[in-house]
Structures are given as structure tokens and as C-alpha cells.
Design a protein around this motif. Structure first.
Motif, PDB file in Angstrom:
ATOM      1  N   ALA A  58     -17.662  -1.737  -9.152  1.00 54.95           N
ATOM      2  CA  ALA A  58     -17.356  -0.373  -8.700  1.00 54.95           C
ATOM      3  C   ALA A  58     -16.113  -0.397  -7.813  1.00 54.95           C
ATOM      4  CB  ALA A  58     -18.540   0.218  -7.933  1.00 54.95           C
ATOM      5  N   ARG A  59     -16.072  -1.363  -6.907  1.00 58.77           N
ATOM      6  CA  ARG A  59     -14.929  -1.472  -6.000  1.00 58.77           C
ATOM      7  C   ARG A  59     -13.639  -1.713  -6.793  1.00 58.77           C
ATOM      8  NH1 ARG A  59     -12.373  -0.455  -1.224  1.00 58.77           N
ATOM      9  NH2 ARG A  59     -14.294  -0.773  -0.085  1.00 58.77           N
ATOM     10  N   ALA A  60     -13.696  -2.603  -7.789  1.00 60.03           N
ATOM     11  CA  ALA A  60     -12.496  -2.899  -8.585  1.00 60.03           C
ATOM     12  C   ALA A  60     -12.063  -1.654  -9.373  1.00 60.03           C
ATOM     13  CB  ALA A  60     -12.767  -4.081  -9.517  1.00 60.03           C
ATOM     14  N   GLN A  61     -13.026  -0.920  -9.911  1.00 65.44           N
ATOM     15  CA  GLN A  61     -12.682   0.280 -10.694  1.00 65.44           C
ATOM     16  C   GLN A  61     -12.075   1.349  -9.798  1.00 65.44           C
ATOM     17  OE1 GLN A  61     -16.485   1.181 -12.547  1.00 65.44           O
ATOM     18  NE2 GLN A  61     -16.053  -0.164 -14.306  1.00 65.44           N
ATOM     19  N   TRP A  62     -12.650   1.516  -8.618  1.00 67.37           N
ATOM     20  CA  TRP A  62     -12.131   2.526  -7.679  1.00 67.37           C
ATOM     21  C   TRP A  62     -10.726   2.130  -7.205  1.00 67.37           C
ATOM     22  CZ3 TRP A  62     -10.585   2.794  -2.560  1.00 67.37           C
ATOM     23  CH2 TRP A  62     -10.550   4.075  -1.986  1.00 67.37           C
ATOM     24  N   ASP A  63     -10.545   0.824  -6.903  1.00 72.38           N
ATOM     25  CA  ASP A  63      -9.218   0.344  -6.477  1.00 72.38           C
ATOM     26  C   ASP A  63      -8.177   0.603  -7.564  1.00 72.38           C
ATOM     27  OD1 ASP A  63      -9.947  -0.578  -3.981  1.00 72.38           O
ATOM     28  OD2 ASP A  63     -10.249  -2.655  -4.629  1.00 72.38           O
ATOM     29  N   ASN A  64      -8.586   0.398  -8.804  1.00 70.64           N
ATOM     30  CA  ASN A  64      -7.660   0.617  -9.911  1.00 70.64           C
ATOM     31  C   ASN A  64      -7.293   2.102 -10.025  1.00 70.64           C
ATOM     32  OD1 ASN A  64      -6.198  -0.082 -12.352  1.00 70.64           O
ATOM     33  ND2 ASN A  64      -7.863   0.955 -13.446  1.00 70.64           N
ATOM     34  N   LEU A  65      -8.304   2.979  -9.935  1.00 74.19           N
ATOM     35  CA  LEU A  65      -8.014   4.426  -9.982  1.00 74.19           C
ATOM     36  C   LEU A  65      -7.066   4.799  -8.843  1.00 74.19           C
ATOM     37  CD1 LEU A  65      -8.554   7.315 -11.118  1.00 74.19           C
ATOM     38  CD2 LEU A  65     -10.461   7.461  -9.501  1.00 74.19           C
ATOM     39  N   ARG A  66      -7.379   4.303  -7.665  1.00 77.30           N
ATOM     40  CA  ARG A  66      -6.539   4.607  -6.511  1.00 77.30           C
ATOM     41  C   ARG A  66      -5.092   4.142  -6.740  1.00 77.30           C
ATOM     42  NH1 ARG A  66      -6.967   1.481  -0.874  1.00 77.30           N
ATOM     43  NH2 ARG A  66      -6.142  -0.084  -2.277  1.00 77.30           N
ATOM     44  N   ALA A  67      -4.945   2.933  -7.254  1.00 78.99           N
ATOM     45  CA  ALA A  67      -3.601   2.399  -7.469  1.00 78.99           C
ATOM     46  C   ALA A  67      -2.849   3.208  -8.528  1.00 78.99           C
ATOM     47  CB  ALA A  67      -3.683   0.924  -7.879  1.00 78.99           C
ATOM     48  N   ARG A  68      -3.548   3.572  -9.595  1.00 76.31           N
ATOM     49  CA  ARG A  68      -2.876   4.360 -10.644  1.00 76.31           C
ATOM     50  C   ARG A  68      -2.460   5.725 -10.109  1.00 76.31           C
ATOM     51  NH1 ARG A  68      -2.697   2.412 -15.767  1.00 76.31           N
ATOM     52  NH2 ARG A  68      -0.760   3.577 -15.594  1.00 76.31           N
ATOM     53  N   LEU A  69      -3.339   6.361  -9.330  1.00 74.63           N
ATOM     54  CA  LEU A  69      -2.996   7.677  -8.771  1.00 74.63           C
ATOM     55  C   LEU A  69      -1.823   7.555  -7.802  1.00 74.63           C
ATOM     56  CD1 LEU A  69      -6.560   9.151  -8.070  1.00 74.63           C
ATOM     57  CD2 LEU A  69      -4.960   9.885  -9.849  1.00 74.63           C
ATOM     58  N   ALA A  70      -1.823   6.464  -7.039  1.00 73.35           N
ATOM     59  CA  ALA A  70      -0.768   6.283  -6.026  1.00 73.35           C
ATOM     60  C   ALA A  70       0.612   6.153  -6.667  1.00 73.35           C
ATOM     61  CB  ALA A  70      -1.073   5.068  -5.157  1.00 73.35           C
ATOM     62  N   GLU A  71       0.649   5.808  -7.951  1.00 68.98           N
ATOM     63  CA  GLU A  71       1.945   5.727  -8.634  1.00 68.98           C
ATOM     64  C   GLU A  71       2.564   7.113  -8.793  1.00 68.98           C
ATOM     65  OE1 GLU A  71       0.961   3.896 -12.374  1.00 68.98           O
ATOM     66  OE2 GLU A  71       0.412   1.999 -11.408  1.00 68.98           O
TER      67      GLU A  71
END
Ligand code: ARG
Length: 298
Positions: A58-71
Motif C-alpha cells: 500500500a505504501r509503495a502504491q501510494w508513493d507511486n501515485l504521489r510521485a506521478r501526481l507531483a510531476e
């Protein structure tokens, strides 16, 4: 410079020259999954899932969403709180338009304790909190979605938010609110089956609505701008999407839906969120659009 013709400053240029000038910046509010888990059952997706969400994943998936949005956009964060496993779903914090906010009044009693943490966050960020009656359930941007082209708010009711919420929202935000009745328990929040996109496009799962609501949607959105998704995409939370500058972030997307989005000018960006689906939430549920005031230079 001396030869440049005199031109009056526009409003934002003038504001930028004033000391301590304040402007609002669009941000996506998120809450880290430190205390996420499926600890109770308040929607069909959570059945048989208690204790089953894999937290490192869950943490890895959330981190990935966050990183993609931050782009593509700026982010803001509200602190996670122990004992509130659904607080990650910031879509349910409230509905914020410009500097006004209605803080959620949860139907789900398991989530009521979140209200005060979200309220604190909005107050600390200078939002003006609109008064809301205690007995009218309202689960924020899970059930109230501003259209991206017309001045109206689409409102879901039937499972979580009250059918009386739209009339109140209409007064608070001074724009039409259109009530839509949700009839499939799997699609208990409007944002699980309905996603207004820019330029007036609408991605939605028609079967989640009663007939009168489907008629209302078809009367307000031109036929050629309706992107109706099938059951498989809907079950994979494709409608639970966040669009930023024509990029549509979602848990999953069939090749057919991807092609239809592309034809409409959008790019599907898949960010897998299987662990959050076990709680009944996807990309959109994990985000809330807010406009944060900030001093120049922050
Ligand atoms: N477990 C959460 C609930 O049932 C999921 C919320 C999903 N949020 C959303 N905006 N659809 O309340």
C-alpha cells in the motif's frame, strides 16, 4: 526599458508587487497511509478484507501515485492519525471551492472522528468553513464533483450523502447542484462511477445510476462528450480517476477505454492501487483538489 510603452499592470502583476501578497495555488491534498488498513466493513469492497491490505505494498502504491501526481501538480498533506485507517481517502475530507469549504459530516460512524482533523487542516490553511447541519450526511468530494466546464456541482446520494445535500451546497457555493441517485452498492460514492473531465467530457458508469439520473446526465452533457465505461473498467475503479492537464490517473484501464480517452484528447496514466481497492477506494479517493493561499515566496 525607458522606451517601453507604458502599460497598466494587470491584477496579478500588481498583487505580486505588493509586500506579503497572497495568491491561491491549486494543490492536491493527500494523507500518507501510515495508519491505513481495512479494520471494519462499511462498503462491499471491504467484505472479507479485514486485515488483508498488505501495508508495505500500500505504501509503495501510494508513493507511486504521489510521485506521478507531483510531476504535474503541487501537493499538500494532512497528517495521518492512528486509529483512522480511512483517513488516506482525502476526497472525503470535504468539498473545497476557492477559499470556502464544507467539511464532511460522515454517514459512516466509523469515519466521524476524521472530521475534526480535516476541519483543523482547512482552518489552518485559511479556508472559510461553511456552516453545515449536523443531521445532513455529506461525504465531501466523494459525493460532490464540480463540473470542469459548466458552473455546476454533480452530487451523488443514496448510500452515504443525503439527498438534501445538493440544495445546501447550491446556496453555499452559489452554483447549481445536480442530484444523482446511486443504486449499486459497489458504487456507493459518486466518484467511484463518475468523473467530470476538462472541456466538458464525462467518464461514467451508467448502470450505477437510476433512470431519472441517467436522463439528467444525458440532458446536461452533449452525447458526443459522454464516455460510458463498461462493468469491467468500472469494477477496476477506472472512473475513480484524477485528471490534471489531460492526464487521467487511475488504478487500471482497458485498452478500449484507453483508446476512447485518447480520441477525446486524454492520456490514461495507470497507477495500480490494489491495496486501497480492498477498502473501496482508488486514485480519486486518495486525493482532494484544494486551492491553498500562500504568501509570495512560500
Ligand atoms: N473505506 C472508505 C469508505 O468506505 C473508502 C472511501 C473511498 N472514498 C471515495 N471518495 N470514494 O468510506
Amino acid at each position: 526599458i525607458l522606451d517601453a510603452p507604458f502599460r497598466p499592470l494587470d491584477e496579478s502583476e500588481a498583487a505580486a508587487l505588493l509586500p506579503g501578497a497572497v495568491s491561491a495555488q491549486r494543490r492536491i491534498l493527500m494523507c500518507a497511509p501510515d495508519h491505513f488498513g481495512v479494520d471494519y466493513v462499511i462498503n462491499p469492497w471491504m467484505e472479507n478484507q479485514i486485515g488483508r491490505a498488505a501495508l508495505p505494498q500500500a505504501r509503495a502504491q501510494w508513493d507511486n501515485l504521489r510521485a506521478r501526481l507531483a510531476e504535474t501538480t503541487h501537493l499538500a498533506f494532512v497528517a495521518p492519525t492512528a486509529g483512522l485507517p480511512d483517513m488516506v481517502f482525502t476526497a472525503n475530507a470535504g468539498l473545497a471551492i476557492d477559499d470556502a469549504v464544507v467539511v464532511s459530516r460522515f454517514h459512516a460512524k466509523e469515519r466521524r472522528a476524521e472530521e475534526r482533523f480535516f476541519r483543523d487542516w482547512f482552518e489552518r490553511h485559511d479556508f472559510s468553513v461553511a456552516p453545515w447541519p449536523d443531521h445532513v450526511a455529506f461525504e465531501g468530494a466523494g459525493d460532490a464533483l464540480p463540473d470542469r466546464a459548466q458552473r455546476l456541482i454533480w452530487c451523488g446520494h443514496g448510500w452515504r450523502s443525503s439527498e438534501y445535500a445538493p440544495a445546501l451546497l447550491e446556496k453555499i457555493f452559489d452554483r447549481e447542484a445536480v442530484g444523482l441517485r446511486l443504486v449499486d452498492p459497489r458504487f456507493y460514492h459518486l466518484d467511484t462511477c463518475f468523473c467530470p473531465l476538462s472541456d466538458g467530457w464525462l467518464m461514467y458508469y451508467p448502470e450505477a445510476f437510476d433512470e431519472a439520473s441517467r436522463d439528467r446526465i444525458e440532458a446536461l452533457v452533449p452525447k458526443e462528450k459522454l464516455i460510458a465505461v463498461g462493468e469491467a473498467d468500472a469494477r477496476a475503479f477506472a472512473c475513480n480517476a484524477v485528471e490534471i492537464d489531460k492526464r487521467v490517473f487511475m488504478n487500471d484501464c482497458s485498452p478500449g477505454l484507453r483508446a476512447r480517452l485518447k480520441a477525446a484528447g486524454f492520456t490514461a496514466v495507470v497507477t495500480p492501487l490494489s491495496e486501497f481497492l480492498k477498502a473501496g477506494g482508488g486514485a480519486k479517493c486518495l486525493t482532494l483538489e484544494v486551492h491553498v493561499k500562500r504568501s509570495r515566496g512560500e
